[in-house]
Enzyme design. Sequence first.
Site, mmCIF file in Angstrom:
data_model
loop_
_atom_site.group_PDB
_atom_site.id
_atom_site.type_symbol
_atom_site.label_atom_id
_atom_site.label_comp_id
_atom_site.label_asym_id
_atom_site.label_seq_id
_atom_site.Cartn_x
_atom_site.Cartn_y
_atom_site.Cartn_z
ATOM 1 C CG ASP A 1 -7.761 -1.562 -2.667
ATOM 2 O OD1 ASP A 1 -8.889 -1.068 -2.541
ATOM 3 O OD2 ASP A 1 -6.717 -0.928 -2.491
ATOM 4 C CG HIS B 1 -2.033 0.998 1.166
ATOM 5 N ND1 HIS B 1 -1.852 2.327 1.508
ATOM 6 C CD2 HIS B 1 -3.334 0.874 0.801
ATOM 7 C CE1 HIS B 1 -3.008 2.959 1.361
ATOM 8 N NE2 HIS B 1 -3.909 2.111 0.937
#
Length: 439
Positions: free
Chosen positions: A373, A315
């Site tokens: 995600d 991330h």
Amino acid sequence: MAQNSENSTNQDNFQLTSGGDSSLDLPRLKGTIGPDVVDIRRLYSELGCFTYDPGFVATASCSSELTYIDGEQGILLHRGYPIQQLAANSTFTEVAYLLLNGELPNSSELSNFEGQLSNYSMIHDQLTRLFSGFRRDAHPMAIMVGVVGALSAFYHDSLDINDPQHRMVASYRLIAKMPTIAAMAYKYSIGQPFMYPRNALTYPENFLYMMFGVPTEEFEVSPVLAKAIDRIFILHADHEQNASTSTVRLAGSSGANPFACIAAGIACLWGPAHGGANEAVLAMLEEVGSVNHIPEFIDRAKDRDDPFRLMGFGHRVYKNYDPRAAVLRESAHAVLEELGVRDEPLLELAMELERIALEDEYFVERKLFPNVDFYSGIIFRAMGIPVSMFTVLFALARTVGWIAQWKEMIEDPDQRIGRPRQLYTGPVERNYVAMDQRS
């Protein structure tokens, strides 16, 4: 050059010197947690220069009490509460109340808040006709931008941003109507009749009912799926000053009405670098294609000269395990078990990639763990939610954060209209050249 004020008289200032003679004390501002901030508001008026920070990655554009992120430590707090605790013990409507009001509600406050959301969950009947103006194959995010922006044409009684009551009603309306609009965008795309909200259902149950119910038969919402959707909404509710949130604040700084500001946030979220990450996960899984191909693609991911990247791992903000991913991992496995998904190649592939990423030394050393995600894409896929709706669900959940950020900005006495500056690198002043004299 900038020097720490430990060499000057004020221990809380930085001192900026320019050209030897000019200097400026820049106050150090301290938050309750996180890095200090250097106040540069007098920089241009005193020294005649701006700062240069493309993407504003080292610039605090506002002060906020809503959300705190420490990417190095993998920390995400909403009003001080760790996201893991909220996701494990709370509901989305409770988190929404917390973000809007600063404290967790008691049972009476929560019941009243949820009752208000139920009362505002329908949309004006004339607004439903707006959907028919779009092509059937229009992207649902295009529909969301248009319909949410059009809310300001129907609800004139909540457009005065200087009236606290108007702000509250507009906030409730947006949070309540977003699942209805999102589900209608989906129903319109597949040619099914709209399903209207039912007050007896919870927020996530209502969304699933409006998405997958049909008028011809009863629809029972699975508690496991409703809980998974509720957790996804919680985990996406707010994420500090990201691109879409900054867009909402910038639009709001001009005095634009809240419906227009949220439509602007939706438009920004639509960008693949922001809200489309879970779509990219599914695209990546389809590219890999089979569990048998995983070793090949793992090798490619490790090759710096190969453009292939494993989407959904690591991330930009979190340099540790994404705290939201740990929560959603549990939900992903619960959803797969509830739906009895055992022979779906793409989901089988995702689970094997997850196993490798959590065990492979290359990924572990670089902290390239599955992120939120990765798991949300798996859950949506298993539930039959099409890829085109992934970012819509993100927008639905993030509306709460956007509204809370917008409300905080409006009530901030230091708030000013946004006006970033630039480093100009174009031509200096020159005279106009007539057409017959141009080479």
